[in-house]
Design a protein around this motif. Structure first.
Motif, PDB file in Angstrom:
ATOM      1  N   ILE A  98       0.821  -1.217   0.000  1.00 50.85           N
ATOM      2  CA  ILE A  98       0.000   0.000   0.000  1.00 50.85           C
ATOM      3  C   ILE A  98       0.853   1.265   0.000  1.00 50.85           C
ATOM      4  O   ILE A  98       0.334   2.366  -0.181  1.00 50.85           O
ATOM      5  N   LEU A  99       2.181   1.147   0.177  1.00 48.36           N
ATOM      6  CA  LEU A  99       3.042   2.319   0.283  1.00 48.36           C
ATOM      7  C   LEU A  99       3.538   2.755  -1.091  1.00 48.36           C
ATOM      8  O   LEU A  99       3.708   1.937  -2.000  1.00 48.36           O
ATOM      9  N   PRO A 100       3.794   4.072  -1.271  1.00 51.51           N
ATOM     10  CA  PRO A 100       4.091   4.609  -2.610  1.00 51.51           C
ATOM     11  C   PRO A 100       5.294   3.967  -3.307  1.00 51.51           C
ATOM     12  O   PRO A 100       5.231   3.681  -4.499  1.00 51.51           O
ATOM     13  N   THR A 101       6.386   3.739  -2.581  1.00 54.16           N
ATOM     14  CA  THR A 101       7.572   3.164  -3.216  1.00 54.16           C
ATOM     15  C   THR A 101       7.280   1.781  -3.766  1.00 54.16           C
ATOM     16  O   THR A 101       7.617   1.456  -4.912  1.00 54.16           O
ATOM     17  N   ARG A 102       6.653   0.947  -2.954  1.00 53.87           N
ATOM     18  CA  ARG A 102       6.342  -0.411  -3.402  1.00 53.87           C
ATOM     19  C   ARG A 102       5.326  -0.385  -4.544  1.00 53.87           C
ATOM     20  O   ARG A 102       5.418  -1.184  -5.499  1.00 53.87           O
ATOM     21  N   GLN A 103       4.349   0.519  -4.488  1.00 50.70           N
ATOM     22  CA  GLN A 103       3.365   0.605  -5.563  1.00 50.70           C
ATOM     23  C   GLN A 103       4.034   0.938  -6.887  1.00 50.70           C
ATOM     24  O   GLN A 103       3.708   0.367  -7.930  1.00 50.70           O
ATOM     25  N   TYR A 104       4.990   1.868  -6.847  1.00 46.40           N
ATOM     26  CA  TYR A 104       5.703   2.230  -8.075  1.00 46.40           C
ATOM     27  C   TYR A 104       6.451   1.019  -8.628  1.00 46.40           C
ATOM     28  O   TYR A 104       6.390   0.716  -9.827  1.00 46.40           O
ATOM     29  N   LEU A 105       7.181   0.318  -7.754  1.00 49.76           N
ATOM     30  CA  LEU A 105       7.958  -0.832  -8.207  1.00 49.76           C
ATOM     31  C   LEU A 105       7.058  -1.951  -8.712  1.00 49.76           C
ATOM     32  O   LEU A 105       7.377  -2.618  -9.708  1.00 49.76           O
ATOM     33  N   ASP A 106       5.931  -2.163  -8.043  1.00 46.93           N
ATOM     34  CA  ASP A 106       4.984  -3.186  -8.496  1.00 46.93           C
ATOM     35  C   ASP A 106       4.440  -2.854  -9.883  1.00 46.93           C
ATOM     36  O   ASP A 106       4.306  -3.730 -10.743  1.00 46.93           O
ATOM     37  N   ASN A 107       4.110  -1.581 -10.098  1.00 46.60           N
ATOM     38  CA  ASN A 107       3.548  -1.172 -11.381  1.00 46.60           C
ATOM     39  C   ASN A 107       4.575  -1.260 -12.507  1.00 46.60           C
ATOM     40  O   ASN A 107       4.241  -1.611 -13.638  1.00 46.60           O
ATOM     41  N   ARG A 108       5.829  -0.954 -12.185  1.00 43.55           N
ATOM     42  CA  ARG A 108       6.867  -0.887 -13.221  1.00 43.55           C
ATOM     43  C   ARG A 108       7.576  -2.235 -13.421  1.00 43.55           C
ATOM     44  O   ARG A 108       7.967  -2.577 -14.539  1.00 43.55           O
ATOM     45  N   TYR A 109       7.758  -2.968 -12.318  1.00 41.03           N
ATOM     46  CA  TYR A 109       8.512  -4.228 -12.379  1.00 41.03           C
ATOM     47  C   TYR A 109       7.759  -5.327 -11.627  1.00 41.03           C
ATOM     48  O   TYR A 109       8.287  -5.916 -10.674  1.00 41.03           O
ATOM     49  N   ALA A 110       6.553  -5.610 -12.060  1.00 42.10           N
ATOM     50  CA  ALA A 110       5.713  -6.590 -11.362  1.00 42.10           C
ATOM     51  C   ALA A 110       6.374  -7.961 -11.309  1.00 42.10           C
ATOM     52  O   ALA A 110       6.207  -8.713 -10.339  1.00 42.10           O
ATOM     53  N   TRP A 111       7.155  -8.305 -12.341  1.00 39.60           N
ATOM     54  CA  TRP A 111       7.803  -9.625 -12.394  1.00 39.60           C
ATOM     55  C   TRP A 111       8.735  -9.839 -11.214  1.00 39.60           C
ATOM     56  O   TRP A 111       8.865 -10.977 -10.712  1.00 39.60           O
ATOM     57  N   PHE A 112       9.368  -8.760 -10.753  1.00 42.59           N
ATOM     58  CA  PHE A 112      10.396  -8.918  -9.728  1.00 42.59           C
ATOM     59  C   PHE A 112       9.808  -9.456  -8.428  1.00 42.59           C
ATOM     60  O   PHE A 112      10.320 -10.419  -7.848  1.00 42.59           O
ATOM     61  N   PHE A 113       8.718  -8.841  -7.955  1.00 42.95           N
ATOM     62  CA  PHE A 113       8.123  -9.296  -6.709  1.00 42.95           C
ATOM     63  C   PHE A 113       7.309 -10.568  -6.903  1.00 42.95           C
ATOM     64  O   PHE A 113       7.113 -11.334  -5.954  1.00 42.95           O
ATOM     65  N   ALA A 114       6.847 -10.818  -8.140  1.00 42.54           N
ATOM     66  CA  ALA A 114       6.166 -12.084  -8.407  1.00 42.54           C
ATOM     67  C   ALA A 114       7.137 -13.252  -8.273  1.00 42.54           C
ATOM     68  O   ALA A 114       6.774 -14.334  -7.786  1.00 42.54           O
ATOM     69  N   GLU A 115       8.375 -13.033  -8.676  1.00 39.99           N
ATOM     70  CA  GLU A 115       9.388 -14.087  -8.613  1.00 39.99           C
ATOM     71  C   GLU A 115      10.158 -14.081  -7.296  1.00 39.99           C
ATOM     72  O   GLU A 115      10.847 -15.064  -6.979  1.00 39.99           O
ATOM     73  N   ASN A 116      10.070 -12.988  -6.548  1.00 44.91           N
ATOM     74  CA  ASN A 116      10.842 -12.856  -5.310  1.00 44.91           C
ATOM     75  C   ASN A 116       9.930 -12.362  -4.193  1.00 44.91           C
ATOM     76  O   ASN A 116      10.012 -11.203  -3.772  1.00 44.91           O
ATOM     77  N   ALA A 117       9.059 -13.236  -3.735  1.00 44.72           N
ATOM     78  CA  ALA A 117       8.139 -12.847  -2.667  1.00 44.72           C
ATOM     79  C   ALA A 117       8.927 -12.489  -1.410  1.00 44.72           C
ATOM     80  O   ALA A 117       9.779 -13.274  -0.965  1.00 44.72           O
ATOM     81  N   PRO A 118       8.702 -11.296  -0.839  1.00 42.87           N
ATOM     82  CA  PRO A 118       9.461 -10.889   0.347  1.00 42.87           C
ATOM     83  C   PRO A 118       9.223 -11.835   1.522  1.00 42.87           C
ATOM     84  O   PRO A 118       8.098 -12.299   1.747  1.00 42.87           O
ATOM     85  N   VAL A 119      10.281 -12.098   2.260  1.00 46.40           N
ATOM     86  CA  VAL A 119      10.128 -12.896   3.485  1.00 46.40           C
ATOM     87  C   VAL A 119       9.499 -12.061   4.594  1.00 46.40           C
ATOM     88  O   VAL A 119       8.979 -12.600   5.570  1.00 46.40           O
TER      89      VAL A 119
END
Length: 315
Positions: free
Chosen positions: A201-222
């Motif tokens: 829900i935070l702005p930095t993560r939202q930007y990264l999710d929108n621009r590089y969705a593959w990264f967090f899809a492949e690297n779920a945070p612990v």
């Protein structure tokens, strides 16, 4: 304040909205519940609109009630600004400043601001609200804060940007992390390493999710959290990495506790940090001192983290 310019019924509306019921507001204010209820009903009759929904377990402001709460906060802010102006006319360096800023600044720039005010301007009172950028912009537009400092501030018509600076996205690690020997890195290279992350829900993560969705899809945070202090504590343990802007870790970079590896990925737009005021309202001397300190201290911390000379204000 030595005088009270905010009408008492408005204060009662605000208290009920904040505490959720007449009884809770009564305990908080030390005013009889019957008196609070009577004033609220009188306002509702005068305005021919309900200010609250009466629920089985409390009260919730209607749209009219929310508008009245905003008016109350603006009225209080204007009253405090008047008090500051009158004190300045008497040659007293006193006053109140209302500031909206982000949580990521709490243990760095904002802590330094508090220490500086205490040492250099002990009679200036600071009220600080930790808000998301959109909320900070709204509070500034509504006149309930005088200065806002936030990441990627939404631009509104009456804003005046005192100072803004482009930031870098990067990978944050502890000195002993496997990536720590690199001068820079990329999302592809970070991929596969255990991650912590800000909440979605935070702005930095939202930007990264929108621009590089593959990264967090492949690297779920612990670990994902809206507490930056918790995330930095996990980073200092040395086993995880985090993708964020350099702004979030300036104090830790200065102390050598964490390292910042700029991301070299193409198409990664630079976020900004800005100090903003409302051009429609005159800025008190106290608010000007606060805004100048925020700019100066942030510039210094950024220069130290980057190993570069200070950039001029307003750049």
């Amino acid at each position: 304040m030595n005088f009270h310019l905010v009408p008492r019924p408005l204060l009662y509306v605000e208290a009920v909205a904040e505490h959720g019921s007449v009884q809770a507001a009564s305990r908080a204010l030390g005013i009889a519940a019957s008196a609070i209820d009577r004033h609220i009903k009188s306002l509702e009759e005068a305005n021919r609109a309900p200010l609250f929904e009466r629920l089985p377990r409390g009260m919730r402001p209607t749209a009219a009630g929310e508008a009245m709460v905003v008016m109350t906060r603006r009225w209080r802010s204007d009253a405090e600004r008047l008090e500051t102006d009158l004190q300045e006319m008497r040659g007293q360096e006193r006053g109140s400043v209302r500031l909206a800023a982000m949580d990521s600044l709490a243990n760095g720039v904002l802590s330094d601001l508090h220490a500086w005010l205490r040492d250099e301007h002990p009679h200036i009172r600071l009220t600080l609200d930790i808000l998301a950028p959109t909320e900070a912009a709204r509070e500034l537009d509504e006149g309930t804060v005088e200065v806002a400092m936030a990441f990627n501030m939404p631009r509104l018509r009456h804003q005046h940007v005192v100072w803004t600076e482009k930031l870098r996205f990067g990978c944050i690690v502890a000195p002993g992390h496997p990536l720590a020997d690199s001068a820079e890195t990329s999302l592809a290279r970070v991929s596969g390493h255990p991650l912590v992350s800000q909440s979605a829900i935070l702005p930095t993560r939202q930007y990264l999710d929108n621009r590089y969705a593959w990264f967090f899809a492949e690297n779920a945070p612990v670990l994902a959290s809206n507490s930056l202090q918790l995330l930095k504590g996990a980073l200092r343990q040395g086993e995880v990495a985090m993708i964020t802007s350099e702004l979030d870790v300036l104090p830790e970079l200065a102390r050598g506790e964490l390292l910042f590896l700029p991301l070299k990925d193409k198409g990664l737009a630079s976020p900004t940090i800005s100090v903003v005021i409302d051009a429609r309202r005159p800025l008190s001397r106290a608010a000007r001192l606060v805004s100048e300190c925020l700019v100066s201290r942030t510039q210094t911390l950024l220069a130290e983290a980057r190993g570069t000379p200070l950039s001029p204000a307003g750049s």
